[in-house]
Design a protein around this motif. Structure first.
Motif, PDB file in Angstrom:
ATOM      1  N   TRP A  20       0.833  -1.266   0.014  1.00  7.92           N
ATOM      2  CA  TRP A  20      -0.194   0.018   0.157  1.00  7.92           C
ATOM      3  C   TRP A  20       0.975   1.267   0.152  1.00  7.92           C
ATOM      4  O   TRP A  20       0.184   2.425   0.294  1.00  7.92           O
ATOM      5  CB  TRP A  20      -1.075  -0.079   1.279  1.00  7.92           C
ATOM      6  CG  TRP A  20      -1.839  -1.147   1.217  1.00  7.92           C
ATOM      7  CD1 TRP A  20      -2.163  -2.135   2.061  1.00  7.92           C
ATOM      8  CD2 TRP A  20      -2.811  -1.431   0.198  1.00  7.92           C
ATOM      9  NE1 TRP A  20      -2.890  -3.007   1.522  1.00  7.92           N
ATOM     10  CE2 TRP A  20      -3.676  -2.695   0.595  1.00  7.92           C
ATOM     11  CE3 TRP A  20      -3.311  -0.779  -0.973  1.00  7.92           C
ATOM     12  CZ2 TRP A  20      -4.584  -3.187  -0.146  1.00  7.92           C
ATOM     13  CZ3 TRP A  20      -4.163  -1.492  -1.874  1.00  7.92           C
ATOM     14  CH2 TRP A  20      -4.888  -2.530  -1.405  1.00  7.92           C
ATOM     15  N   ARG A  21       2.003   1.081   0.104  1.00  9.44           N
ATOM     16  CA  ARG A  21       3.067   2.441  -0.229  1.00  9.44           C
ATOM     17  C   ARG A  21       3.824   2.154  -1.355  1.00  9.44           C
ATOM     18  O   ARG A  21       4.313   1.077  -1.830  1.00  9.44           O
ATOM     19  CB  ARG A  21       3.928   2.607   0.847  1.00  9.44           C
ATOM     20  CG  ARG A  21       3.013   2.632   2.233  1.00  9.44           C
ATOM     21  CD  ARG A  21       3.983   3.000   3.457  1.00  9.44           C
ATOM     22  NE  ARG A  21       5.066   2.200   3.712  1.00  9.44           N
ATOM     23  CZ  ARG A  21       5.907   2.197   4.520  1.00  9.44           C
ATOM     24  NH1 ARG A  21       6.259   3.441   5.004  1.00  9.44           N
ATOM     25  NH2 ARG A  21       7.062   1.246   4.664  1.00  9.44           N
ATOM     26  N   SER A  22       4.144   3.348  -2.350  1.00  2.43           N
ATOM     27  CA  SER A  22       4.813   2.938  -3.366  1.00  2.43           C
ATOM     28  C   SER A  22       5.412   4.766  -3.651  1.00  2.43           C
ATOM     29  O   SER A  22       5.556   5.250  -2.893  1.00  2.43           O
ATOM     30  CB  SER A  22       4.055   2.705  -4.683  1.00  2.43           C
ATOM     31  OG  SER A  22       4.708   2.542  -5.761  1.00  2.43           O
ATOM     32  N   ALA A  23       5.559   4.700  -5.329  1.00  2.00           N
ATOM     33  CA  ALA A  23       6.352   5.812  -5.356  1.00  2.00           C
ATOM     34  C   ALA A  23       5.882   6.183  -6.981  1.00  2.00           C
ATOM     35  O   ALA A  23       5.956   5.319  -7.744  1.00  2.00           O
ATOM     36  CB  ALA A  23       7.440   5.957  -5.141  1.00  2.00           C
TER      37      ALA A  23
ATOM     38  N   LEU B 275       8.074  10.846  -6.095  1.00  2.00           N
ATOM     39  CA  LEU B 275       6.707  11.266  -5.246  1.00  2.00           C
ATOM     40  C   LEU B 275       6.391  10.008  -4.334  1.00  2.00           C
ATOM     41  O   LEU B 275       5.713   9.330  -4.938  1.00  2.00           O
ATOM     42  CB  LEU B 275       5.860  11.797  -5.936  1.00  2.00           C
ATOM     43  CG  LEU B 275       4.389  12.144  -5.346  1.00  2.00           C
ATOM     44  CD1 LEU B 275       4.692  13.380  -4.454  1.00  2.00           C
ATOM     45  CD2 LEU B 275       3.286  12.470  -6.310  1.00  2.00           C
ATOM     46  N   PRO B 276       6.756   9.831  -3.378  1.00  2.00           N
ATOM     47  CA  PRO B 276       6.070   8.539  -2.305  1.00  2.00           C
ATOM     48  C   PRO B 276       4.722   8.813  -2.335  1.00  2.00           C
ATOM     49  O   PRO B 276       4.113   9.954  -2.051  1.00  2.00           O
ATOM     50  CB  PRO B 276       6.680   9.015  -1.081  1.00  2.00           C
ATOM     51  CG  PRO B 276       7.809   9.620  -1.303  1.00  2.00           C
ATOM     52  CD  PRO B 276       7.467  10.611  -2.466  1.00  2.00           C
ATOM     53  N   ILE B 277       3.928   7.664  -2.438  1.00  2.00           N
ATOM     54  CA  ILE B 277       2.141   7.811  -2.434  1.00  2.00           C
ATOM     55  C   ILE B 277       1.804   6.606  -1.658  1.00  2.00           C
ATOM     56  O   ILE B 277       2.269   5.611  -1.617  1.00  2.00           O
ATOM     57  CB  ILE B 277       1.885   7.647  -4.102  1.00  2.00           C
ATOM     58  CG1 ILE B 277       2.304   6.210  -4.440  1.00  2.00           C
ATOM     59  CG2 ILE B 277       2.376   8.693  -4.982  1.00  2.00           C
ATOM     60  CD1 ILE B 277       1.532   5.745  -5.861  1.00  2.00           C
TER      61      ILE B 277
ATOM     62  N   GLU C  88       3.241  11.786   3.321  1.00  2.00           N
ATOM     63  CA  GLU C  88       4.140  12.767   3.974  1.00  2.00           C
ATOM     64  C   GLU C  88       5.315  12.324   5.342  1.00  2.00           C
ATOM     65  O   GLU C  88       4.838  11.179   5.735  1.00  2.00           O
ATOM     66  CB  GLU C  88       2.996  13.842   4.489  1.00  2.00           C
ATOM     67  CG  GLU C  88       2.437  14.281   3.566  1.00  2.00           C
ATOM     68  CD  GLU C  88       1.188  15.391   3.971  1.00  2.00           C
ATOM     69  OE1 GLU C  88       1.135  15.329   5.206  1.00  2.00           O
ATOM     70  OE2 GLU C  88       0.587  16.155   3.258  1.00  2.00           O
ATOM     71  N   GLY C  89       5.872  13.081   5.437  1.00  2.00           N
ATOM     72  CA  GLY C  89       7.043  12.990   6.774  1.00  2.00           C
ATOM     73  C   GLY C  89       7.629  11.667   6.642  1.00  2.00           C
ATOM     74  O   GLY C  89       8.131  11.443   5.720  1.00  2.00           O
ATOM     75  N   ALA C  90       7.750  11.006   7.798  1.00  2.00           N
ATOM     76  CA  ALA C  90       8.673   9.902   7.662  1.00  2.00           C
ATOM     77  C   ALA C  90       8.185   8.657   6.949  1.00  2.00           C
ATOM     78  O   ALA C  90       9.269   8.215   6.336  1.00  2.00           O
ATOM     79  CB  ALA C  90       8.454   9.329   9.307  1.00  2.00           C
ATOM     80  N   GLU C  91       6.864   8.653   6.482  1.00  2.00           N
ATOM     81  CA  GLU C  91       6.356   7.503   5.628  1.00  2.00           C
ATOM     82  C   GLU C  91       7.058   7.859   4.178  1.00  2.00           C
ATOM     83  O   GLU C  91       7.616   6.993   3.630  1.00  2.00           O
ATOM     84  CB  GLU C  91       5.100   7.319   5.539  1.00  2.00           C
ATOM     85  CG  GLU C  91       4.565   6.450   6.729  1.00  2.00           C
ATOM     86  CD  GLU C  91       3.171   5.989   6.326  1.00  2.00           C
ATOM     87  OE1 GLU C  91       2.987   4.893   6.166  1.00  2.00           O
ATOM     88  OE2 GLU C  91       2.292   6.744   6.295  1.00  2.00           O
ATOM     89  N   ALA C  92       7.040   9.110   3.970  1.00  2.00           N
ATOM     90  CA  ALA C  92       7.659   9.418   2.755  1.00  2.00           C
ATOM     91  C   ALA C  92       9.197   9.166   2.456  1.00  2.00           C
ATOM     92  O   ALA C  92       9.604   8.843   1.640  1.00  2.00           O
ATOM     93  CB  ALA C  92       7.292  10.947   2.247  1.00  2.00           C
TER      94      ALA C  92
END
Length: 387
Positions: free
Chosen positions: A318-321, A339-341, A359-363
């Motif tokens: 569920w996390r990508s770029a 662009l982390p998404i 955003e933030g640490a996740e990005a």
């Protein structure tokens, strides 16, 4: 300069909700000369029936229209879900893509159409996008001179093993009668020929110094792709090759070394950008001769029915770029922006959630994954993540 936007795989069923601020940011990021991603679905076709017993991914024409609204110019379609409805689905997907204003590469009514690139851009700065599939897939899924399907770049594994181990394996094959059975089939044309050594469950095995796997692309498939790239290059295009495959490493977040070698070889043959898809998780970016190799960005839209299985196994689907690149006239990557998404999820009702920026640490974590194997010599190409 030619600006190019690419994403992870687009496993989509229905149209996306593009009304949010985050979706607007993604759309702005994809405002490039060429934006493309891998469409891992087939459009519903009247009168077609499934070619599989499970895991069909069927998209509506409206789903493709929402991709165009998000900024995509083209989609690639050589993958394991393009043939979910057989030839009718191949034709319906191309028709729906055309109606939505999307160019489609990698599948078609025959091998010439499936193997042809789509060229996007203007005469002074254009990108030829090729789309091929590594397998493993049934041969029926691949296009031929008189059959619809997808464009192949089939890779196959052969194995070597020490002589003592090989002798034991050869005795087993002989005792089971497998060698005699396959020889009889080859003698009447049911197969093209016998491999050197012995064949075990479809894998050629020969004697060698050690237990080792060797991967090689089908020579005919490779020459077709190389010839196509040469023609596009002679027409002044930069070259992108989208490659889908399911020969994953046991650790999905790692790109197998043999696959990186394949990617580098294609750049040596004229490719300027490689975009890999298949594994549903992020893999690190590489460069070769100044050209970007993006082995896997995981997912961009992921309308999976197995979300709970991924959650239980802690697989980060569920996390990508999304990636934006600036290519010089000779195809070298001058700048790469990440662009982390948060990946677009399936909908419980109404429109499906579209991707939006992290955003933030996740990005920062996603950016670190993308960049962790970039060499110091190439790090100047990476645009720092916004704070």
């Amino acid at each position: 300069m030619l600006s190019v936007g690419v994403t992870g795989q687009i496993l989509i069923h229905g149209p996306l909700d593009l009304s949010g601020r985050g979706q607007a940011e993604v759309r702005d990021f994809l405002k490039t000369d060429v934006a493309f991603g891998n469409l891992e679905a087939t459009v519903e076709a009247m009168g077609a029936w499934p070619t599989k017993t499970k895991t069909l991914h069927l998209a509506s024409p409206a789903a493709l229209s929402s991709l165009r609204s998000l900024g995509f110019h083209a989609v690639t379609h050589a993958n394991n879900h393009a043939f979910d409805l057989g030839p009718p689905g191949i034709l319906a997907t191309r028709s729906a893509a055309n109606a939505a204003g999307l160019r489609l590469a990698g599948s078609g009514a025959n091998i010439d159409e499936a193997a042809a690139p789509v060229v996007v851009g203007d005469p002074d700065r254009s990108l030829a996008v090729f789309s091929v599939d590594l397998g493993p897939q049934p041969d029926i899924n691949y296009a031929s001179a008189d059959r619809a399907g997808i464009a192949p770049l089939r890779v196959r594994r052969s194995v070597t093993m020490p002589l003592a181990d090989f002798a034991v394996l050869a005795r087993i094959v002989t005792a089971l009668g497998d060698d005699a059975r396959e020889a009889a089939r080859a003698s009447v044309g049911y197969r093209s020929g016998l491999c050197e050594g012995v064949e075990v469950f479809g894998t050629p095995v020969t004697a060698g110094d050690e237990i080792k796997a060797v991967w090689a692309a089908d020579e005919g498939d490779m020459q077709r792709l190389i010839a196509g790239m040469a023609i596009a290059k002679s027409n002044g295009c930069c070259i992108a090759v989208a490659i889908h495959g399911h020969h994953w490493d046991a650790a999905w977040s790692q790109t197998p070394p043999w696959l990186l070698d394949l990617f580098r070889g294609l750049i040596d043959e004229g490719a300027d950008l490689i975009l890999g898809t298949g594994a549903p998780v992020m893999q690190p970016i590489h460069f070769h001769r100044g050209r970007a190799i993006i082995p896997g960005l995981g997912n961009f839209v992921f309308h999976t029915r197995r979300a709970e299985s991924y959650r239980q196994r802690d697989v980060d689907v569920w996390r990508s770029a999304a990636i934006r690149l600036e290519l010089s006239a000779n195809g070298e990557c001058q700048r790469l922006e990440i662009l982390p998404i948060a990946v677009g999820r399936p909908a419980d009702g109404g429109l499906a959630r579209a991707p939006e920026p992290l955003e933030g640490a996740e990005a920062q974590e996603i950016a670190n994954i993308a960049c962790r194997e970039i060499s110091p010599a190439d790090y100047h190409r990476i645009k720092p993540l916004k704070a």
